[in-house]
Design a protein around this motif. Sequence first.
Motif, PDB file in Angstrom:
ATOM      1  N   VAL A 127      45.697  31.771 -15.930  1.00  0.00           N
ATOM      2  CA  VAL A 127      46.991  31.368 -16.492  1.00  0.00           C
ATOM      3  C   VAL A 127      48.116  32.145 -15.807  1.00  0.00           C
ATOM      4  N   ILE A 128      47.920  33.441 -15.633  1.00  0.00           N
ATOM      5  CA  ILE A 128      48.951  34.277 -15.011  1.00  0.00           C
ATOM      6  C   ILE A 128      49.259  33.792 -13.602  1.00  0.00           C
ATOM      7  N   ARG A 129      48.219  33.473 -12.845  1.00  0.00           N
ATOM      8  CA  ARG A 129      48.442  33.056 -11.453  1.00  0.00           C
ATOM      9  C   ARG A 129      49.020  31.639 -11.360  1.00  0.00           C
ATOM     10  N   ARG A 171      40.110  34.813  -5.783  1.00  0.00           N
ATOM     11  CA  ARG A 171      41.201  34.005  -5.236  1.00  0.00           C
ATOM     12  C   ARG A 171      41.047  32.540  -5.638  1.00  0.00           C
ATOM     13  N   ASP A 172      39.835  32.166  -6.141  1.00  0.00           N
ATOM     14  CA  ASP A 172      39.648  30.791  -6.643  1.00  0.00           C
ATOM     15  C   ASP A 172      40.508  30.538  -7.874  1.00  0.00           C
ATOM     16  N   LEU A 173      40.987  31.632  -8.501  1.00  0.00           N
ATOM     17  CA  LEU A 173      41.827  31.497  -9.704  1.00  0.00           C
ATOM     18  C   LEU A 173      43.300  31.445  -9.361  1.00  0.00           C
ATOM     19  N   GLY A 174      43.628  31.442  -8.041  1.00  0.00           N
ATOM     20  CA  GLY A 174      45.034  31.347  -7.660  1.00  0.00           C
ATOM     21  C   GLY A 174      45.486  32.547  -6.853  1.00  0.00           C
ATOM     22  N   GLU A 175      46.691  32.429  -6.346  1.00  0.00           N
ATOM     23  CA  GLU A 175      47.251  33.502  -5.525  1.00  0.00           C
ATOM     24  C   GLU A 175      47.580  34.717  -6.406  1.00  0.00           C
TER      25      GLU A 175
END
Length: 322
Positions: A127-129, A171-175
């Motif tokens: 969620v944060i990313r 990194r699969d969860l976003g930058e």
Amino acid sequence: MTDLPGRRLLLVHAHPDDESINNGATMAKYAAEGALVTLVTCTLGEEGEVIPPGLAHLAADRDDALGGHRVGELAAAMKELGVTDHRFLGGAGRYRDSGMMGAPQNERPHCFWRADVDEAAAYLVEVIREVRPQVLVTYDPHGGYGHPDHVQAHRVAMRAVELAAEKAFRRDLGEPHEIAKVYWNCVPRSVAEEGFARLREAAAAGAAVPFPGVAALDDVPGVVPDEEVTAAPRTAPYVAAKAAAMRAHATQVVVDGHFFALSNELSQPLFADEFYRLVRGRAGGPGREDDLFAGLGLPGPDFTGPDGGAGGAGAGAGEGAC
Ligand SMILES: CC(=O)N[C@H]1[C@@H](O[C@@H]2[C@H](O)[C@H](O)[C@@H](O)[C@H](O)[C@H]2O)O[C@H](CO)[C@@H](O)[C@@H]1O
Ligand SMILES: [Zn+2]
């Protein structure tokens, strides 16, 4: 999420109702000013008591349908606050309400109190990313008043703040994203004392005391010495929206003017001003900040109301402001 609003606030709470009780006016203020306000709630509140007798059948030891009902209460509360982005950690029902500290429910395998903190934090990192908030609000390490789900929400939120910024983490969860400012909910002792003084004055004046009992000052979550409070955003114009959102949580809260009670029927002040302690990041200047986004060089509110402060849907003289 693309085309994110300039200012983005993320709040992490344990049960449906905590967000309105602790931060309802703050959420209404920033939503009205055009910020993106995202709420993550960690459980559905399945183990709560039920105030309205006609809904008693929902309780965990009867139909065990309170969690689903409180999802609806939360949606109604978010409408009152003008908040459109609210989610459950890991999806609705991933973590179950653990009950009060020491209750047998603490031992249930999928209760939030027994969650693996890093695993739960990874859901929040996603969620944060995605949302990339500049500001995060959660509880202090005691969870405000020691409820296991509140303590765990604090731990998961603070761990997610660290992991979300780590370049080597998932990194699969976003930058990676570094949250600039992290605040814990709190109430200055002088404000809590004034709130209870109002209650005693009302009772002494023969006013109908709203509820059978009065909570102890230290039952108010997060009471701290005044000097520990570092931020007091101008939330009082939004107290009416806060009270309406609290009322939406009808199985858990009863609101009466300046005061409210939980299922324990103990009066507590309903605070129009909401307070915070900055625990990570740099304050926006000397003294108490009057804006959680202070010092970040972000564009201000999308508009200001007639009072020169933030105006908006939730603004308006509250019916009772402590
Ligand atoms: C505000 C909050 O965190 N409420 C929790 C809490 O509810 C309290 C609990 O049922 C207690 O036994 C009562 O005396 C008190 O009045 C309630 O507010 O714990 C519940 C169970 O974990 C939780 O569902 C509720 O949201
Ligand atoms: Zn709670």
